[in-house]
Design a protein around this motif. Structure first.
Motif, PDB file in Angstrom:
ATOM      1  N   LYS A   1      -2.930   0.903   3.251  1.00 17.10           N
ATOM      2  CA  LYS A   1      -1.471   1.029   3.168  1.00 17.10           C
ATOM      3  C   LYS A   1      -0.736  -0.309   3.281  1.00 17.10           C
ATOM      4  N   LYS A   2      -1.370  -1.374   2.803  1.00 20.20           N
ATOM      5  CA  LYS A   2      -0.713  -2.679   2.779  1.00 20.20           C
ATOM      6  C   LYS A   2      -0.017  -2.871   1.431  1.00 20.20           C
ATOM      7  N   LYS A   3       0.985  -3.709   1.423  1.00 25.73           N
ATOM      8  CA  LYS A   3       1.644  -4.091   0.174  1.00 25.73           C
ATOM      9  C   LYS A   3       0.841  -5.198  -0.496  1.00 25.73           C
ATOM     10  N   VAL A   4       0.707  -5.107  -1.798  1.00 24.04           N
ATOM     11  CA  VAL A   4      -0.059  -6.092  -2.556  1.00 24.04           C
ATOM     12  C   VAL A   4       0.801  -6.638  -3.694  1.00 24.04           C
ATOM     13  N   ILE A   5       0.815  -7.931  -3.811  1.00 24.77           N
ATOM     14  CA  ILE A   5       1.517  -8.581  -4.917  1.00 24.77           C
ATOM     15  C   ILE A   5       0.472  -9.147  -5.872  1.00 24.77           C
ATOM     16  N   LEU A   6       0.557  -8.764  -7.141  1.00 23.33           N
ATOM     17  CA  LEU A   6      -0.386  -9.275  -8.134  1.00 23.33           C
ATOM     18  C   LEU A   6       0.264 -10.430  -8.883  1.00 23.33           C
ATOM     19  N   LEU A   7      -0.367 -11.587  -8.784  1.00 25.27           N
ATOM     20  CA  LEU A   7       0.106 -12.763  -9.517  1.00 25.27           C
ATOM     21  C   LEU A   7      -1.002 -13.151 -10.504  1.00 25.27           C
TER      22      LEU A   7
ATOM     23  N   ASN B   1       2.856   0.569  -3.625  1.00 30.09           N
ATOM     24  CA  ASN B   1       2.268  -0.525  -2.839  1.00 30.09           C
ATOM     25  C   ASN B   1       2.019  -1.793  -3.640  1.00 30.09           C
ATOM     26  N   VAL B   2       2.114  -1.690  -4.955  1.00 31.34           N
ATOM     27  CA  VAL B   2       1.722  -2.807  -5.797  1.00 31.34           C
ATOM     28  C   VAL B   2       2.933  -3.345  -6.547  1.00 31.34           C
ATOM     29  N   VAL B   3       3.145  -4.648  -6.430  1.00 30.15           N
ATOM     30  CA  VAL B   3       4.258  -5.308  -7.107  1.00 30.15           C
ATOM     31  C   VAL B   3       3.687  -6.419  -7.987  1.00 30.15           C
TER      32      VAL B   3
ATOM     33  N   GLU C   1       9.229 -12.000   1.083  1.00 24.56           N
ATOM     34  CA  GLU C   1      10.404 -11.996   1.965  1.00 24.56           C
ATOM     35  C   GLU C   1      11.082 -10.632   1.996  1.00 24.56           C
ATOM     36  N   GLU C   2      11.197 -10.029   0.823  1.00 28.37           N
ATOM     37  CA  GLU C   2      11.799  -8.685   0.763  1.00 28.37           C
ATOM     38  C   GLU C   2      10.979  -7.680   1.556  1.00 28.37           C
ATOM     39  N   ILE C   3       9.640  -7.769   1.407  1.00 29.24           N
ATOM     40  CA  ILE C   3       8.767  -6.834   2.113  1.00 29.24           C
ATOM     41  C   ILE C   3       8.900  -7.030   3.626  1.00 29.24           C
ATOM     42  N   LEU C   4       8.887  -8.270   4.063  1.00 29.78           N
ATOM     43  CA  LEU C   4       8.956  -8.545   5.504  1.00 29.78           C
ATOM     44  C   LEU C   4      10.306  -8.148   6.082  1.00 29.78           C
ATOM     45  N   ALA C   5      11.345  -8.167   5.247  1.00 34.35           N
ATOM     46  CA  ALA C   5      12.684  -7.809   5.725  1.00 34.35           C
ATOM     47  C   ALA C   5      12.823  -6.307   5.928  1.00 34.35           C
ATOM     48  N   ASN C   6      11.941  -5.534   5.327  1.00 37.11           N
ATOM     49  CA  ASN C   6      12.057  -4.068   5.449  1.00 37.11           C
ATOM     50  C   ASN C   6      11.321  -3.523   6.679  1.00 37.11           C
TER      51      ASN C   6
ATOM     52  N   SER D   1      -3.694  -9.318   7.253  1.00 37.75           N
ATOM     53  CA  SER D   1      -2.568  -9.908   6.522  1.00 37.75           C
ATOM     54  C   SER D   1      -1.358  -8.986   6.585  1.00 37.75           C
ATOM     55  N   ASP D   2      -0.189  -9.568   6.732  1.00 36.89           N
ATOM     56  CA  ASP D   2       1.041  -8.764   6.673  1.00 36.89           C
ATOM     57  C   ASP D   2       1.310  -8.340   5.244  1.00 36.89           C
ATOM     58  N   VAL D   3       1.085  -9.241   4.321  1.00 37.13           N
ATOM     59  CA  VAL D   3       1.248  -8.962   2.891  1.00 37.13           C
ATOM     60  C   VAL D   3       0.077  -9.629   2.183  1.00 37.13           C
TER      61      VAL D   3
END
Lengths: 155, 155, 155, 155
Positions: free
Chosen positions: D112-118, D135-137, D150-155, D89-91
């Motif tokens: 070292k992946k970015k993880v979004i917790l919903l 790494n955690v948002v 989108e923000e993560i992919l833009a960086n 996964s990219d994110v």
């Protein structure tokens, strides 16, 4: 189980004592097998009293293997080997905290294993007890962790 | 390594002798750990002379574990555990033939391990020697297989 | 499936034609995903006619990924990923021969998958047909391999 | 990523919206592939708007596969497949919480992946942000999770 790279001095001391106590009980010590952090400290503790030590390595060779490991299992699975670590353990003791350790605790819970947390990391204790109140036990010393293992094995 | 389900009587006898000889040399025996076929026979041979036996199981529990295994590693990897079997072995002896055994021989070769074939299965001997002439040795008895292991370990 | 490093010119031509034919049939092409050998040639063939290509990579990143792969699965399993390749395929075509390819054929047989051998490697044909006469079919051209896939899928 | 068995009604609604939004962005949805819980809901959301869905299954067959999955990868790795989920996964978006989800978050961080917790699971938010603040948002809605991707992919 415990951090390779960011173990604290207290984690390392606890791990050494745990390894020694595990071996003195006549149990086999299983760790991630590398020559650093909690794995190395626990393995050294066990070997000081002639325990048997198993290391489940992430790589495909003995590179990075602790000298205190008797039996090296080369998995070439990277972090997926963490699942083997917990499946092959009767009881999991997590000494210290980090992402790899957290994955092992979570996989242990998922596989219905008992996990003992030996750390002073409040948010990990709260989180893991919340998602698995029956599988997670907090220990505040290596001695208390070993006592808990005995109680678990007796049931 | 060798068939679980379709081992011949000769395979089983060879496996038993191999296990015993491996233990008498003071080596550790590593097998697929199950309670059938070549794995079981080799493990029993090793235990008869108090050897140390390791079993790398395909499942996530001790279900189907040979009683002759001292240390059980539960991988939950199915046939992918065959790669761990060969990576964790200093030398691979394939006793008998079948699809699982063939996968272990091929993975051993891919991982640059030495493989000894102990069988009377001509087409397997021809095939594996053709794809890896330097890594594959034919043995015609358990004794000759053990001698070949000694030569490999001495290099 | 086929060699990454030691593919012959004929293997590469066959792989390219296979990839193209697979895509033209509307099937999805699954390979080991790397940018070399049979994997790369088949993926390029499929992309030339807008097929969908999946690559099951041995590593933990897109390093070494073929540009002709649409969907990259990073396994970090090394050669153990070969088991995923065959489990995720409806039919396995082995184009060329080598140790990795042999492991995939053997794992496919072990997992009761049908395997089509497209090569002129006599000893591999004899060996694999001997251990699994019902699962292994010999093809002498990409066209004949595709016909065999159709027959298998129709049953 | 999210619970199969103990997803809440809110988790399922969020997952469905996430799947739909991911597909509308033109992204590929990757889940654990099973026909239950968050995996199923997200896959159905994506398919409603003709997205492409990939399922990384723990078993060796299509048993338990969601009908909303286009491409099924059969790993036969049990919970070890969670590492493949995050590596591929990219994110990573974790929708809801449970032991399996926690293992995926921890493995994602380790890799070292970015993880979004919903979720509205306070102790998980505190714990994972503490071990990996960079790494955690935390996201409080599917819409906000997508914006963060989108923000993560833009960086």
């Amino acid at each position: 189980m415990g951090p390779g790279n960011n173990a604290t001095a207290v984690d390392l001391e606890n791990a050494y004592k745990l390894g020694k106590a595990i071996a003195l009980k006549g149990w086999v010590l299983l760790t991630g097998g590398r020559n650093l952090g909690v794995m190395e400290a626990a393995s050294k503790g066990a070997k000081e009293v002639d325990g048997l030590t198993i290391g489940i390595l992430p790589g495909n060779s003995t590179l990075g293997l602790s000298e205190a490991i008797d039996i090296a299992i080369m998995t070439d699975l990277g972090n997926a080997r963490n699942n083997i670590n917990v499946l092959s353990s009767d009881v999991v003791i997590a000494c210290g905290m980090g992402a790899g350790t957290a994955s092992e605790i979570a996989l242990a819970i998922k596989n219905k294993k008992k996990v003992i947390l030996l750390n002073n990391h409040g948010s990990s204790q709260e989180f893991f007890q919340e998602i698995a109140p029956k599988n997670v036990v907090i220990a505040n010393s290596p001695e208390s962790a070993i006592e808990t293992v005995e109680e678990i094995l007796a049931n």
